[in-house]
Design a protein around this motif. Structure first.
Motif, PDB file in Angstrom:
ATOM      1  N   UNK A  93       0.786  -1.227   0.000  1.00  0.00           N
ATOM      2  CA  UNK A  93       0.000   0.000   0.000  1.00  0.00           C
ATOM      3  C   UNK A  93       0.815   1.272   0.000  1.00  0.00           C
ATOM      4  N   UNK A  94       2.107   1.187   0.310  1.00  0.00           N
ATOM      5  CA  UNK A  94       2.934   2.386   0.358  1.00  0.00           C
ATOM      6  C   UNK A  94       4.401   1.981   0.330  1.00  0.00           C
ATOM      7  N   UNK A  95       5.281   2.966   0.305  1.00  0.00           N
ATOM      8  CA  UNK A  95       6.707   2.743   0.462  1.00  0.00           C
ATOM      9  C   UNK A  95       7.292   1.786  -0.550  1.00  0.00           C
ATOM     10  N   UNK A  96       8.167   0.891  -0.058  1.00  0.00           N
ATOM     11  CA  UNK A  96       8.854  -0.043  -0.932  1.00  0.00           C
ATOM     12  C   UNK A  96       7.877  -0.964  -1.642  1.00  0.00           C
ATOM     13  N   UNK A  97       6.862  -1.439  -0.956  1.00  0.00           N
ATOM     14  CA  UNK A  97       5.901  -2.340  -1.582  1.00  0.00           C
ATOM     15  C   UNK A  97       5.248  -1.731  -2.806  1.00  0.00           C
ATOM     16  N   UNK A  98       4.828  -0.472  -2.690  1.00  0.00           N
ATOM     17  CA  UNK A  98       4.217   0.224  -3.821  1.00  0.00           C
ATOM     18  C   UNK A  98       5.237   0.429  -4.933  1.00  0.00           C
ATOM     19  N   UNK A  99       6.487   0.765  -4.550  1.00  0.00           N
ATOM     20  CA  UNK A  99       7.540   0.984  -5.548  1.00  0.00           C
ATOM     21  C   UNK A  99       7.837  -0.298  -6.324  1.00  0.00           C
ATOM     22  N   UNK A 100       7.848  -1.424  -5.633  1.00  0.00           N
ATOM     23  CA  UNK A 100       8.080  -2.706  -6.300  1.00  0.00           C
ATOM     24  C   UNK A 100       6.943  -3.015  -7.268  1.00  0.00           C
ATOM     25  N   UNK A 114      -1.309  -6.565  -5.329  1.00  0.00           N
ATOM     26  CA  UNK A 114      -0.885  -5.620  -4.297  1.00  0.00           C
ATOM     27  C   UNK A 114      -1.678  -5.897  -3.030  1.00  0.00           C
ATOM     28  N   UNK A 115      -1.026  -6.537  -2.061  1.00  0.00           N
ATOM     29  CA  UNK A 115      -1.694  -6.939  -0.823  1.00  0.00           C
ATOM     30  C   UNK A 115      -1.285  -6.021   0.326  1.00  0.00           C
ATOM     31  N   UNK A 116      -2.250  -5.684   1.145  1.00  0.00           N
ATOM     32  CA  UNK A 116      -1.949  -4.824   2.293  1.00  0.00           C
ATOM     33  C   UNK A 116      -3.037  -4.998   3.336  1.00  0.00           C
ATOM     34  N   UNK A 117      -2.656  -4.799   4.594  1.00  0.00           N
ATOM     35  CA  UNK A 117      -3.642  -4.827   5.676  1.00  0.00           C
ATOM     36  C   UNK A 117      -4.647  -3.700   5.504  1.00  0.00           C
ATOM     37  N   UNK A 118      -4.165  -2.567   4.976  1.00  0.00           N
ATOM     38  CA  UNK A 118      -5.014  -1.413   4.693  1.00  0.00           C
ATOM     39  C   UNK A 118      -5.560  -1.546   3.274  1.00  0.00           C
ATOM     40  N   UNK A 119      -6.811  -1.941   3.163  1.00  0.00           N
ATOM     41  CA  UNK A 119      -7.424  -2.220   1.868  1.00  0.00           C
ATOM     42  C   UNK A 119      -7.406  -0.997   0.963  1.00  0.00           C
ATOM     43  N   UNK A 120      -7.675   0.189   1.519  1.00  0.00           N
ATOM     44  CA  UNK A 120      -7.709   1.412   0.721  1.00  0.00           C
ATOM     45  C   UNK A 120      -6.352   1.691   0.085  1.00  0.00           C
ATOM     46  N   UNK A 159      -0.937  -4.023 -15.081  1.00  0.00           N
ATOM     47  CA  UNK A 159      -1.866  -5.029 -14.568  1.00  0.00           C
ATOM     48  C   UNK A 159      -1.638  -5.204 -13.075  1.00  0.00           C
ATOM     49  N   UNK A 160      -2.634  -4.846 -12.281  1.00  0.00           N
ATOM     50  CA  UNK A 160      -2.487  -4.948 -10.829  1.00  0.00           C
ATOM     51  C   UNK A 160      -3.857  -5.111 -10.192  1.00  0.00           C
ATOM     52  N   UNK A 161      -3.926  -6.012  -9.217  1.00  0.00           N
ATOM     53  CA  UNK A 161      -5.148  -6.263  -8.470  1.00  0.00           C
ATOM     54  C   UNK A 161      -4.860  -6.052  -6.984  1.00  0.00           C
ATOM     55  N   UNK A 162      -5.783  -5.425  -6.303  1.00  0.00           N
ATOM     56  CA  UNK A 162      -5.595  -5.197  -4.868  1.00  0.00           C
ATOM     57  C   UNK A 162      -6.131  -6.372  -4.067  1.00  0.00           C
ATOM     58  N   UNK A 163      -5.563  -6.539  -2.874  1.00  0.00           N
ATOM     59  CA  UNK A 163      -5.969  -7.635  -2.005  1.00  0.00           C
ATOM     60  C   UNK A 163      -5.778  -7.201  -0.555  1.00  0.00           C
ATOM     61  N   UNK A 164      -6.840  -7.268   0.221  1.00  0.00           N
ATOM     62  CA  UNK A 164      -6.721  -7.000   1.650  1.00  0.00           C
ATOM     63  C   UNK A 164      -6.175  -8.261   2.325  1.00  0.00           C
TER      64      UNK A 164
END
Length: 249
Positions: free
Chosen positions: A23-30, A43-49, A64-69
């Motif tokens: 959701x942010x930082x290095x994870x988002x950059x990757x 893109x998985x994160x504890x913060x769904x938003x 191509x990217x899908x979000x995942x809580x």
């Protein structure tokens, strides 16, 4: 992923990549970097938003990217998430265990609950996610797991006992996985990253000198490099430091 020999694994177009803490930082950059290479990102994160925001930015840029809580400390949720990814995409090629937290507190005042929470996220989480991804990678004949460690896995400073314990443990876990999974064509790499200009540091230490930190995009580029190595070559560990790193000689 299963091809033998010296051919570089430079084609990301068919790869499905799960990134935790995206959701942010290095994870988002990757996510941004690998999506630009044509990979399909989860893109998985504890913060769904935040996960949704990362995915939306990439889709807007024609990636191509899908979000995942996902709470990486929840074994049932991790198992369900991996099953969902494989069911939807028919494969899972790369897992990047990036989700992490820290509590800055002296060891004699650090609460047991906070100790457990840091270890659960930073060490148990990567084990859980990898645990459920590995059978699918074995069945596919290969895969790649990247564990985001830290210079905190190599040395120590005050008021970070839980974080150090988790990152030293993660580095050990990563090397043991490397030794155990090589016969199955699964690569495991630890990224020992120095300080980055991310919310992880900037939100907790507003007075930090940003000139001593590095752009997370630079670390994301190293991760891309690690994932591009020829099938016959593995990188078990790589350190990426800012030129003005203050926590490393």
């Amino acid at each position: 992923m299963t091809q033998q020999g010296s051919v570089a694994e430079a084609d990301f177009s068919n790869r499905v990549v799960l990134v935790t803490g995206a959701g942010s930082g290095l994870g988002a950059a990757v996510c941004n970097r690998l999506a630009s290479e044509g990979a399909t990102l989860i893109a998985a994160d504890l913060n769904c938003k935040r996960a949704e925001d990362t995915a939306a930015r990439i889709v807007l840029a024609n990636g191509r990217c899908h979000s995942l809580e996902l709470d990486v400390t929840d074994a049932a949720a991790a198992a369900s998430a991996i099953q969902h990814i494989v069911r939807e995409h028919s494969r899972l090629d790369v897992v990047i265990n990036n989700a992490a937290i820290d509590v800055t507190e002296a060891i004699d005042t650090l609460s047991i609950d906070d100790w457990d929470r840091v270890l659960a996220t930073n060490l148990r989480g990567p084990y859980i996610v990898s645990r459920y991804a590995i059978p699918h990678m074995k069945a596919a004949g290969g895969g790649h797991i990247v564990n985001i460690a830290s210079t905190a896995s190599k040395r120590a400073w005050p008021n970070a006992a839980a974080y150090h314990a988790s990152k030293w443990g993660l580095l050990g876990l990563s090397h043991s996985m490397h030794a155990e999974l090589r016969p199955f064509g699964i690569k495991v790499s630890a990224i020992v990253a120095g300080g980055m200009r991310t919310p992880f540091l900037l939100e907790r230490f507003p007075d930090i000198d940003e000139a001593t930190l590095q752009d997370p995009a630079n670390v994301a580029e190293v991760i891309r490099f690690v994932l591009m190595q020829p099938c016959e070559t593995a990188i078990p560990e790589v350190m990426v430091l800012p030129m003005r790193e203050t926590s490393w000689p």
